[in-house]
Scaffold this motif. Structure first.
Motif, PDB file in Angstrom:
ATOM      1  N   GLN A   1       0.835  -1.194   0.000  1.00 33.91           N
ATOM      2  CA  GLN A   1       0.000   0.000   0.000  1.00 33.91           C
ATOM      3  C   GLN A   1       0.873   1.248   0.000  1.00 33.91           C
ATOM      4  O   GLN A   1       1.844   1.348   0.756  1.00 33.91           O
ATOM      5  CB  GLN A   1      -0.919   0.036   1.225  1.00 33.91           C
ATOM      6  CG  GLN A   1      -2.119  -0.886   1.117  1.00 33.91           C
ATOM      7  CD  GLN A   1      -3.068  -0.742   2.296  1.00 33.91           C
ATOM      8  OE1 GLN A   1      -2.630  -0.312   3.386  1.00 33.91           O
ATOM      9  NE2 GLN A   1      -4.320  -1.075   2.103  1.00 33.91           N
TER      10      GLN A   1
ATOM     11  N   SER B   1       0.189   5.233   0.462  1.00 35.12           N
ATOM     12  CA  SER B   1      -0.810   6.229   0.873  1.00 35.12           C
ATOM     13  C   SER B   1      -0.170   7.598   0.935  1.00 35.12           C
ATOM     14  O   SER B   1       1.014   7.749   1.267  1.00 35.12           O
ATOM     15  CB  SER B   1      -1.409   5.853   2.234  1.00 35.12           C
ATOM     16  OG  SER B   1      -1.943   4.559   2.219  1.00 35.12           O
TER      17      SER B   1
ATOM     18  N   SER C   1      -5.990  -1.629  -6.731  1.00 33.91           N
ATOM     19  CA  SER C   1      -7.212  -0.899  -6.408  1.00 33.91           C
ATOM     20  C   SER C   1      -6.828   0.450  -5.814  1.00 33.91           C
ATOM     21  O   SER C   1      -5.672   0.669  -5.414  1.00 33.91           O
ATOM     22  CB  SER C   1      -8.074  -1.694  -5.421  1.00 33.91           C
ATOM     23  OG  SER C   1      -7.373  -1.900  -4.204  1.00 33.91           O
TER      24      SER C   1
ATOM     25  N   GLN D   1      -8.331   3.832  -3.298  1.00 30.78           N
ATOM     26  CA  GLN D   1      -9.300   4.467  -2.408  1.00 30.78           C
ATOM     27  C   GLN D   1      -8.865   5.915  -2.221  1.00 30.78           C
ATOM     28  O   GLN D   1      -7.697   6.177  -1.894  1.00 30.78           O
ATOM     29  CB  GLN D   1      -9.367   3.758  -1.055  1.00 30.78           C
ATOM     30  CG  GLN D   1      -9.921   2.352  -1.133  1.00 30.78           C
ATOM     31  CD  GLN D   1      -9.942   1.664   0.225  1.00 30.78           C
ATOM     32  OE1 GLN D   1      -9.240   2.098   1.150  1.00 30.78           O
ATOM     33  NE2 GLN D   1     -10.725   0.612   0.343  1.00 30.78           N
ATOM     34  N   SER D   2      -9.797   6.822  -2.444  1.00 30.48           N
ATOM     35  CA  SER D   2      -9.409   8.238  -2.371  1.00 30.48           C
ATOM     36  C   SER D   2     -10.616   9.092  -2.045  1.00 30.48           C
ATOM     37  O   SER D   2     -11.742   8.759  -2.425  1.00 30.48           O
ATOM     38  CB  SER D   2      -8.793   8.684  -3.705  1.00 30.48           C
ATOM     39  OG  SER D   2      -8.405  10.029  -3.644  1.00 30.48           O
ATOM     40  N   ARG D   3     -10.323  10.197  -1.311  1.00 32.68           N
ATOM     41  CA  ARG D   3     -11.343  11.211  -1.047  1.00 32.68           C
ATOM     42  C   ARG D   3     -10.719  12.556  -1.370  1.00 32.68           C
ATOM     43  O   ARG D   3      -9.583  12.855  -0.981  1.00 32.68           O
ATOM     44  CB  ARG D   3     -11.812  11.178   0.408  1.00 32.68           C
ATOM     45  CG  ARG D   3     -12.532   9.894   0.764  1.00 32.68           C
ATOM     46  CD  ARG D   3     -13.147   9.959   2.138  1.00 32.68           C
ATOM     47  NE  ARG D   3     -14.197  10.969   2.214  1.00 32.68           N
ATOM     48  CZ  ARG D   3     -14.885  11.247   3.327  1.00 32.68           C
ATOM     49  NH1 ARG D   3     -14.598  10.605   4.449  1.00 32.68           N
ATOM     50  NH2 ARG D   3     -15.811  12.178   3.331  1.00 32.68           N
TER      51      ARG D   3
ATOM     52  N   GLU E   1     -14.571  11.376  -6.863  1.00 33.92           N
ATOM     53  CA  GLU E   1     -15.183  10.044  -6.976  1.00 33.92           C
ATOM     54  C   GLU E   1     -15.553   9.705  -8.411  1.00 33.92           C
ATOM     55  O   GLU E   1     -15.399   8.559  -8.857  1.00 33.92           O
ATOM     56  CB  GLU E   1     -16.424   9.968  -6.081  1.00 33.92           C
ATOM     57  CG  GLU E   1     -17.057   8.586  -6.028  1.00 33.92           C
ATOM     58  CD  GLU E   1     -18.221   8.526  -5.067  1.00 33.92           C
ATOM     59  OE1 GLU E   1     -18.882   7.464  -5.014  1.00 33.92           O
ATOM     60  OE2 GLU E   1     -18.488   9.523  -4.380  1.00 33.92           O
TER      61      GLU E   1
ATOM     62  N   THR F   1      -4.912   9.782  -1.022  1.00 31.40           N
ATOM     63  CA  THR F   1      -5.187   8.611  -1.876  1.00 31.40           C
ATOM     64  C   THR F   1      -4.366   7.429  -1.389  1.00 31.40           C
ATOM     65  O   THR F   1      -3.225   7.601  -0.936  1.00 31.40           O
ATOM     66  CB  THR F   1      -4.844   8.917  -3.335  1.00 31.40           C
ATOM     67  OG1 THR F   1      -5.596  10.072  -3.760  1.00 31.40           O
ATOM     68  CG2 THR F   1      -5.168   7.738  -4.248  1.00 31.40           C
ATOM     69  N   THR F   2      -4.960   6.213  -1.498  1.00 35.15           N
ATOM     70  CA  THR F   2      -4.245   4.972  -1.158  1.00 35.15           C
ATOM     71  C   THR F   2      -4.365   4.002  -2.322  1.00 35.15           C
ATOM     72  O   THR F   2      -5.470   3.637  -2.729  1.00 35.15           O
ATOM     73  CB  THR F   2      -4.827   4.329   0.112  1.00 35.15           C
ATOM     74  OG1 THR F   2      -4.688   5.227   1.208  1.00 35.15           O
ATOM     75  CG2 THR F   2      -4.100   3.020   0.419  1.00 35.15           C
TER      76      THR F   2
ATOM     77  N   ILE G   1     -12.443   8.317 -10.382  1.00 42.29           N
ATOM     78  CA  ILE G   1     -11.721   7.112  -9.941  1.00 42.29           C
ATOM     79  C   ILE G   1     -11.780   5.976 -10.960  1.00 42.29           C
ATOM     80  O   ILE G   1     -10.753   5.339 -11.242  1.00 42.29           O
ATOM     81  CB  ILE G   1     -12.244   6.652  -8.558  1.00 42.29           C
ATOM     82  CG1 ILE G   1     -11.798   7.653  -7.478  1.00 42.29           C
ATOM     83  CG2 ILE G   1     -11.746   5.251  -8.217  1.00 42.29           C
ATOM     84  CD1 ILE G   1     -12.286   7.337  -6.091  1.00 42.29           C
TER      85      ILE G   1
END
Length: 587
Positions: free
Chosen positions: A516, A518, A569, A571-573, A526, A578-579, A529
């Protein structure tokens, strides 16, 4: 079949009984007539003999002489002899005292004799108590009838004989019925058993037991029928085996086809679908079979073309968009189903899902447009500054140096872009050979961080390395894995503001290794992505270009991970970081 056997047995026995009874009645009648004719002739001769002996006046008129003459002619009393005058008075009777006998004027045989005929009569004798046959002939003197001689004999022997014959006939009939029933039963069994066997096999064939055979070796018509049944069963077994094999093949083809197949009847109802259709329509096959196609398909465009094929019996191909259960683009072939009579009885629809092809075509088009745009920018800069220099800017040393530096930077950027495009092409075509070696994961990550350390320090970014224990040893391609980590770190550094932090985390279990990366950067909206792994796709185009990125880094990472049989994969906001998570198989 038992009832048929009973009916056959009773019918044959009934025919035998009827024939025996008719024959018995015929022979009894013939025998009776023969006895009566013989008796009649015997009595006629006896009567005529007596009439000739007593016709003389001196004999006929004297009772004593008459009796003597009769005893001379007929000394035995086997035949009853009676002499009667014309008035019916009995003159002599060898079995009864004549004066005591009643008058015989009304006897039919006597009346016939008075007429000059031979009178014959058969009746019950009150005197003797049984049936008698009477034969009377006239006594003629000088052409004048003066009386009659009547001979009579008992019919008891004839009656007893006929009765004995009927008794023998009935006894023989009973014996014949008993023996006949046994013989007929055996015969009917020999006839019915093959029929029962044939019926059993025929019933088994109707129940799809095609291996049944008739076990009869006879060479008569029944044997020929049994042979025909066996041949039919064998032929049916072979045909059903071929049909079953063809059905299995067809089922296997339909089940394993990636294209959807639908059969619609002439009543516009769905009769057959394969598993591919279930995936395309998002509905189980048993739920749509039997329904109207417009109800089950939930696509006006598809139903319109099906109706067109049904109405016009024409074969054609169309591209159809469906929106349930998700938007898809289908290449659909419509063809009428023609039966053996040449009649159109339905429609066969074959659906090919070309959504991915259309998506790839759009991606290819976007790629060409993006490449053209990305290449045009540095080429335009190089061309512009080169023209400026050629027009006289070279005389100013400082301006010339600045322009040449820009030209050098743009050339480097152009070189990196072309290099990345070529690398991505090699990776996609799997032309990049993998060198599988044992890699110390923590050492590889430390090496990659060292390469990116200068860029991170310029932005005052902190990079947290993974825990060194336990050590993770991974069997993989070192260069590919290093490029993956470098690209992810480069993205994290490029999109993390000054003073931010980057964290690298690793994890291992019996089946996989997890890496990972990050950051606390600007994050990804979103809506963007799903597209960040596309070529030249940038969330913030201006900043990406300023950072010197080509827009191909994440696309390269995605294909490298897939080449290593892993998954990636994100994951982010937005505004929170972001990861990226890379999962590789533990070999």
């Amino acid at each position: 079949m038992t009832r048929f056997r009973i009916k056959l047995t009773l019918t044959i026995l009934g025919l035998i009984s009827l024939v025996l009874l008719l024959m018995g009645m015929y022979f009894a009648k013939v025998l009776e007539n023969s006895y009566l004719q013989s008796l009649n002739e015997l009595l006629s001769r006896e009567s005529k003999l007596i009439a000739q002996a007593v016709q003389f006046p001196d004999v006929f008129s004297d009772r004593k002489t008459l009796e003597q003459r009769i005893l001379q002619v007929a000394p035995t009393d086997e035949v009853r002899l009676t002499l009667i005058d014309t008035k019916g008075n009995v003159l002599y009777d060898n079995s009864t005292y004549a004066p005591e006998m009643e008058n015989h004027h009304d006897r039919p045989e006597f009346l016939a004799a008075l007429k000059g005929e031979t009178g014959i009569s058969r009746r019950y004798s009150e005197t003797l108590g049984h049936d008698m046959m009477y034969v009377a002939v006239p006594i003629i003197q000088d052409t004048q009838i003066v009386g009659a001689v009547r001979s009579a004999m008992s019919m008891k022997d004839i009656t007893d004989t006929i009765h004995n014959m009927w008794y023998s006939l009935l006894t023989g009939l009973l014996v014949t019925l008993v023996v006949g029933s046994i013989v007929v039963s055996r015969i009917s069994f020999s006839i019915i058993r093959p029929i029962e066997e044939i019926t059993r096999v025929a019933r088994n064939i109707t129940q799809r037991q095609y291996e049944s055979r008739v076990r009869i070796k006879a060479k008569d018509e029944i044997g020929q029928l049994a042979g025909a049944i066996n041949f039919m069963a064998s032929s049916l077994e072979q045909q059903m085996y071929e049909i079953s094999e063809n059905q299995q093949r067809l089922s296997g083809v339909l089940t394993n086809m990636t294209s959807g197949v639908i059969f619609i009847s002439e009543q516009r109802r769905i009769m057959l679908v394969n598993p591919a259709v279930e995936k395309l329509l998002g509905t189980a096959g048993h739920e749509i079979v039997g329904k109207l196609h417009i109800e089950a398909g939930k696509s006006f465009g598809l139903s319109k073309y099906i109706d067109r094929c049904l109405d016009n019996s024409e074969k054609f191909r169309e591209e159809v968009h469906i929106y349930y259960p998700q938007e898809r683009v289908l290449d659909v072939n419509f063809a009428p189903y023609i039966n053996f009579k040449g009649e159109a009885r339905g429609v066969v629809v074959v659906l090919h899902d070309i959504t991915e092809i259309r998506r790839l075509e759009k991606m290819r088009s976007d790629f060409v447009a993006n490449v053209s745009h990305e290449l045009r920018t540095p080429i335009t800069s190089i061309k512009g500054f080169t023209e400026t220099l050629l027009e006289g800017a070279m005389q100013d040393e400082e301006t010339c140096r600045n322009f040449l530096q820009i030209i050098s930077d743009e050339s480097e950027r152009l070189y990196r872009m072309i290099r990345d495009i070529l690398d991505l092409s090699k990776i996609e075509q799997k032309r990049l050979p993998l060198q599988m070696n044992q890699v110390h994961l923590q050492e590889l990550i430390t090496s990659a961080v060292a390469i990116m350390n200068d860029q991170a320090q310029r932005k005052q970014l902190s990079i947290a390395l993974p825990n060194q224990t336990p050590e993770i040893l991974l069997m993989t391609d070192r260069d590919c894995l290093q490029q993956i980590v470098l690209n992810l770190l480069s993205n994290a550094v490029a999109y993390t503001p000054e003073g931010g932090a980057i964290t690298i985390h690793t994890e291992q279990n019996a089946q996989r290794v997890l890496i990972q990366v990050s950051d606390t950067g600007i994050g990804i909206p979103e809506k963007d992505i799903p597209r960040i792994f596309e070529r030249f796709y940038r969330v913030d185009k201006a900043r990406s270009r300023d950072s010197g990125g080509t827009g191909l880094g994440l696309a390269i990472v995605k294909h490298l991970v897939e080449n290593l049989h892993g998954q990636i994969s994100v994951q982010s906001r937005e505004g929170q970081g972001t990861t990226f998570t890379v999962t590789l198989p533990f070999l």
